[in-house]
Write a protein that holds these residues in place. Structure first.
Motif, PDB file in Angstrom:
ATOM      1  N   CYS A  21       0.839  -1.204   0.000  1.00 29.13           N
ATOM      2  CA  CYS A  21       0.000   0.000   0.000  1.00 29.13           C
ATOM      3  C   CYS A  21       0.871   1.251   0.000  1.00 29.13           C
ATOM      4  O   CYS A  21       0.595   2.227  -0.702  1.00 29.13           O
ATOM      5  CB  CYS A  21      -0.930   0.001   1.214  1.00 29.13           C
ATOM      6  SG  CYS A  21      -2.327  -1.132   1.071  1.00 29.13           S
ATOM      7  N   VAL A  25       0.992   4.125  -2.928  1.00 30.06           N
ATOM      8  CA  VAL A  25       0.831   5.555  -2.653  1.00 30.06           C
ATOM      9  C   VAL A  25       2.024   6.339  -3.180  1.00 30.06           C
ATOM     10  O   VAL A  25       1.872   7.389  -3.814  1.00 30.06           O
ATOM     11  CB  VAL A  25       0.643   5.796  -1.138  1.00 30.06           C
ATOM     12  CG1 VAL A  25       0.727   7.291  -0.814  1.00 30.06           C
ATOM     13  CG2 VAL A  25      -0.688   5.235  -0.676  1.00 30.06           C
ATOM     14  N   ASN A  26       3.224   5.829  -2.947  1.00 29.23           N
ATOM     15  CA  ASN A  26       4.430   6.502  -3.437  1.00 29.23           C
ATOM     16  C   ASN A  26       4.478   6.549  -4.957  1.00 29.23           C
ATOM     17  O   ASN A  26       5.112   7.436  -5.538  1.00 29.23           O
ATOM     18  CB  ASN A  26       5.683   5.805  -2.901  1.00 29.23           C
ATOM     19  CG  ASN A  26       5.875   6.015  -1.412  1.00 29.23           C
ATOM     20  OD1 ASN A  26       5.342   6.964  -0.833  1.00 29.23           O
ATOM     21  ND2 ASN A  26       6.628   5.125  -0.769  1.00 29.23           N
ATOM     22  N   GLY A  28       1.891   7.121  -6.709  1.00 24.60           N
ATOM     23  CA  GLY A  28       0.895   8.080  -7.154  1.00 24.60           C
ATOM     24  C   GLY A  28      -0.543   7.646  -6.986  1.00 24.60           C
ATOM     25  O   GLY A  28      -1.465   8.384  -7.372  1.00 24.60           O
ATOM     26  N   ALA A  29      -0.771   6.463  -6.428  1.00 19.56           N
ATOM     27  CA  ALA A  29      -2.146   5.994  -6.251  1.00 19.56           C
ATOM     28  C   ALA A  29      -2.820   6.709  -5.084  1.00 19.56           C
ATOM     29  O   ALA A  29      -2.178   7.032  -4.084  1.00 19.56           O
ATOM     30  CB  ALA A  29      -2.157   4.489  -6.010  1.00 19.56           C
ATOM     31  N   ASP A  30      -4.102   6.979  -5.239  1.00 22.68           N
ATOM     32  CA  ASP A  30      -4.913   7.535  -4.160  1.00 22.68           C
ATOM     33  C   ASP A  30      -5.584   6.345  -3.477  1.00 22.68           C
ATOM     34  O   ASP A  30      -6.535   5.760  -4.006  1.00 22.68           O
ATOM     35  CB  ASP A  30      -5.958   8.492  -4.742  1.00 22.68           C
ATOM     36  CG  ASP A  30      -6.780   9.176  -3.664  1.00 22.68           C
ATOM     37  OD1 ASP A  30      -6.499   8.949  -2.473  1.00 22.68           O
ATOM     38  OD2 ASP A  30      -7.707   9.914  -4.019  1.00 22.68           O
ATOM     39  N   LEU A  31      -5.092   5.965  -2.308  1.00 20.98           N
ATOM     40  CA  LEU A  31      -5.484   4.702  -1.691  1.00 20.98           C
ATOM     41  C   LEU A  31      -5.890   4.912  -0.238  1.00 20.98           C
ATOM     42  O   LEU A  31      -5.251   5.665   0.503  1.00 20.98           O
ATOM     43  CB  LEU A  31      -4.326   3.704  -1.781  1.00 20.98           C
ATOM     44  CG  LEU A  31      -4.544   2.281  -1.250  1.00 20.98           C
ATOM     45  CD1 LEU A  31      -3.733   1.299  -2.084  1.00 20.98           C
ATOM     46  CD2 LEU A  31      -4.153   2.165   0.216  1.00 20.98           C
ATOM     47  N   THR A  32      -6.949   4.237   0.178  1.00 17.74           N
ATOM     48  CA  THR A  32      -7.387   4.240   1.573  1.00 17.74           C
ATOM     49  C   THR A  32      -7.622   2.809   2.016  1.00 17.74           C
ATOM     50  O   THR A  32      -8.252   2.026   1.290  1.00 17.74           O
ATOM     51  CB  THR A  32      -8.692   5.044   1.759  1.00 17.74           C
ATOM     52  OG1 THR A  32      -8.480   6.386   1.336  1.00 17.74           O
ATOM     53  CG2 THR A  32      -9.117   5.048   3.222  1.00 17.74           C
ATOM     54  N   ILE A  48      -3.531   8.839   8.947  1.00 18.31           N
ATOM     55  CA  ILE A  48      -2.527   8.517   7.931  1.00 18.31           C
ATOM     56  C   ILE A  48      -1.335   7.880   8.628  1.00 18.31           C
ATOM     57  O   ILE A  48      -0.800   8.435   9.596  1.00 18.31           O
ATOM     58  CB  ILE A  48      -2.078   9.772   7.163  1.00 18.31           C
ATOM     59  CG1 ILE A  48      -3.268  10.398   6.436  1.00 18.31           C
ATOM     60  CG2 ILE A  48      -0.970   9.429   6.162  1.00 18.31           C
ATOM     61  CD1 ILE A  48      -2.946  11.695   5.717  1.00 18.31           C
ATOM     62  N   ARG A  53      -3.526   6.373   4.032  1.00 17.56           N
ATOM     63  CA  ARG A  53      -4.744   6.678   4.774  1.00 17.56           C
ATOM     64  C   ARG A  53      -5.430   5.391   5.235  1.00 17.56           C
ATOM     65  O   ARG A  53      -5.462   4.398   4.507  1.00 17.56           O
ATOM     66  CB  ARG A  53      -5.711   7.488   3.916  1.00 17.56           C
ATOM     67  CG  ARG A  53      -5.333   8.933   3.717  1.00 17.56           C
ATOM     68  CD  ARG A  53      -6.535   9.739   3.238  1.00 17.56           C
ATOM     69  NE  ARG A  53      -7.145   9.152   2.062  1.00 17.56           N
ATOM     70  CZ  ARG A  53      -6.772   9.414   0.815  1.00 17.56           C
ATOM     71  NH1 ARG A  53      -5.773  10.253   0.592  1.00 17.56           N
ATOM     72  NH2 ARG A  53      -7.384   8.855  -0.198  1.00 17.56           N
ATOM     73  N   GLN A  88     -16.297   8.285  -3.499  1.00 19.32           N
ATOM     74  CA  GLN A  88     -14.905   8.621  -3.800  1.00 19.32           C
ATOM     75  C   GLN A  88     -14.516   8.255  -5.237  1.00 19.32           C
ATOM     76  O   GLN A  88     -13.357   8.395  -5.611  1.00 19.32           O
ATOM     77  CB  GLN A  88     -13.970   7.897  -2.821  1.00 19.32           C
ATOM     78  CG  GLN A  88     -14.187   8.256  -1.361  1.00 19.32           C
ATOM     79  CD  GLN A  88     -13.913   9.702  -1.070  1.00 19.32           C
ATOM     80  OE1 GLN A  88     -13.003  10.303  -1.638  1.00 19.32           O
ATOM     81  NE2 GLN A  88     -14.712  10.301  -0.188  1.00 19.32           N
ATOM     82  N   ILE A  90     -14.065   5.377  -6.626  1.00 14.56           N
ATOM     83  CA  ILE A  90     -13.006   4.372  -6.579  1.00 14.56           C
ATOM     84  C   ILE A  90     -12.974   3.577  -7.877  1.00 14.56           C
ATOM     85  O   ILE A  90     -14.014   3.217  -8.428  1.00 14.56           O
ATOM     86  CB  ILE A  90     -13.229   3.430  -5.378  1.00 14.56           C
ATOM     87  CG1 ILE A  90     -13.203   4.226  -4.064  1.00 14.56           C
ATOM     88  CG2 ILE A  90     -12.183   2.323  -5.349  1.00 14.56           C
ATOM     89  CD1 ILE A  90     -11.914   4.953  -3.793  1.00 14.56           C
TER      90      ILE A  90
END
Length: 381
Positions: A21, A25-26, A28-32, A48, A53, A88, A90
């Motif tokens: 995860c 994120v690193n 560039g993904a928008d992840l929760t 976070i 997140r 969101q 997704i």
């Protein structure tokens, strides 16, 4: 990402989830991470953690509630997940939670939205090879709910390919920053360390036998053995493991073998990095998986002595980044421990190579571009 538990990081599953995860994120993904199980006492319901997140879906859980209240909270949590996905916008749902009710509802919703639903499987389905034909039928129905699979070994890739053409091999991964703040110089003791789980797949008895053989080779100023894990629960689950303590007592090894018990996962790196040698002696991986501990061991910067079980030799090489013996060759394991003690300069190089291997082959960042492509491929099929 739908996870059973995630924060605070408290088990090997959490370590794996967080490793990729964080890499996603690193990249560039928008992840929760949406966490199904109730939050531990004192933990924020959302926040976070190292850039990732997280949010607990059961915000009003109270210990001791009855079955109907639990079901109400379960459906309320599922409603929260579906609403979150919709609001969101997704574009893909990953999962590390294998509950049929959750899978059915989330898959029904994601299919309507044309969103892929992909699960990470690090083992065979629980108890699969002991299931009746009816139980296997139910297991197969559950597995067919997913658009694709992320797996940890080639053995599992072959298995889960029966249920989907979309299977991605993501080897065992661990966050390289796990040992970032650990200074091994703070622990000057000379000892061997090993960790074990309560599933009885780590060869703890064999490790003790191999250590005893090592003592017969190096009887002067030998390393002590530190054993990390919940031995009481292990013996409760597998009474035959009581023979381990009996062996230690019978051979008068109690002054040399220290059972440290269950250690908080945040404290484990300090013990591993401070050791002179790390030990693991499984004979096979009946789960079909891959040992998370191997990546953690190598990342500790300490010489690793192991048996060549499962797919280990696909990633490491004897005398280059590890000291590898054949399965059940306990004499060979003992000789490797003795080799570590007698050749500190040479094994230092082996340990350094081990760190490089862990940071490359067991680093999610190495595979993250292909993982993103896989998720988008599943989306398009």
């Amino acid at each position: 990402m739908i996870a059973s538990q995630y924060f605070p990081i408290e088990d090997v599953s959490s370590l794996r989830i967080h490793s990729y995860c964080k890499s996603l994120v690193n990249a560039g993904a928008d992840l929760t991470v949406l966490i199904i199980y109730p939050s531990p006492k004192g933990v924020n319901l959302n926040g976070i953690h190292e850039g990732v997140r997280y949010e607990f879906v059961s915000k009003d859980y109270r210990p001791g509630i009855n079955f109907l209240a639990k079901m109400y909270l379960r459906f309320k949590g599922l409603y929260f997940i579906c609403r979150f996905i919709s609001e969101q916008n997704i574009e893909g749902v990953l999962s590390y939670h294998d509950n049929f009710l959750t899978n059915f509802i989330v898959r029904f919703f994601t299919r309507i939205k044309s969103i892929p639903y992909i699960i990470d499987k690090t083992e065979y389905p629980y108890g699969y090879f002991k299931q009746t034909s009816f139980e296997k039928l139910f297991t197969h129905l559950n597995l067919k709910l997913f658009s694709g699979f992320i797996v940890i070994s080639n053995e599992l890739k072959n298995f889960y390919s029966k249920f989907s053409n979309n299977v991605f091999l993501l080897p065992m991964t661990i966050d390289p920053d796990r040992f970032k703040d650990v200074d091994p110089r703070l622990n000057p003791s000379k000892y061997i360390a090993l960790t074990f789980g309560v599933h009885n797949r780590d060869g703890l008895y064999e490790s003790v036998l191999a250590y005893h053989k090592y003592l017969q080779i190096n009887s002067e100023q030998p390393y002590h053995l530190f054993v990390i894990g919940d031995y009481t629960t292990l013996c409760k689950n597998f009474p035959e493991c009581l023979r381990i303590a009996e062996y230690v007592q019978h051979h008068q090894l109690t002054d040399l073998i220290n059972f440290l018990g269950k250690v908080p996962i945040s404290e484990v790196p300090k013990i591993l990095a401070g050791a002179s040698c790390l030990l693991t002696t499984p004979s096979k991986f009946v789960s079909g998986g891959f040992p998370t501990k191997l990546g953690e061991y190598l990342l500790a910067g300490v010489p690793v002595v192991a048996t060549n079980a499962g797919e280990i030799s696909d990633y490491v090489k004897d005398r280059f980044d590890i000291l590898l013996s054949e399965v059940n060759d306990l004499d060979g394991v003992a000789e490797h421990i003795s080799f570590v003690q007698d050749n500190p300069v040479l094994v230092k190089t082996i340990a350094e190579n081990g760190v490089k291997t862990a940071k490359t082959l067991f680093n999610a960042t190495t595979y993250v571009k292909d993982l993103v492509k896989f998720i988008w491929y599943v989306k398009d099929t």
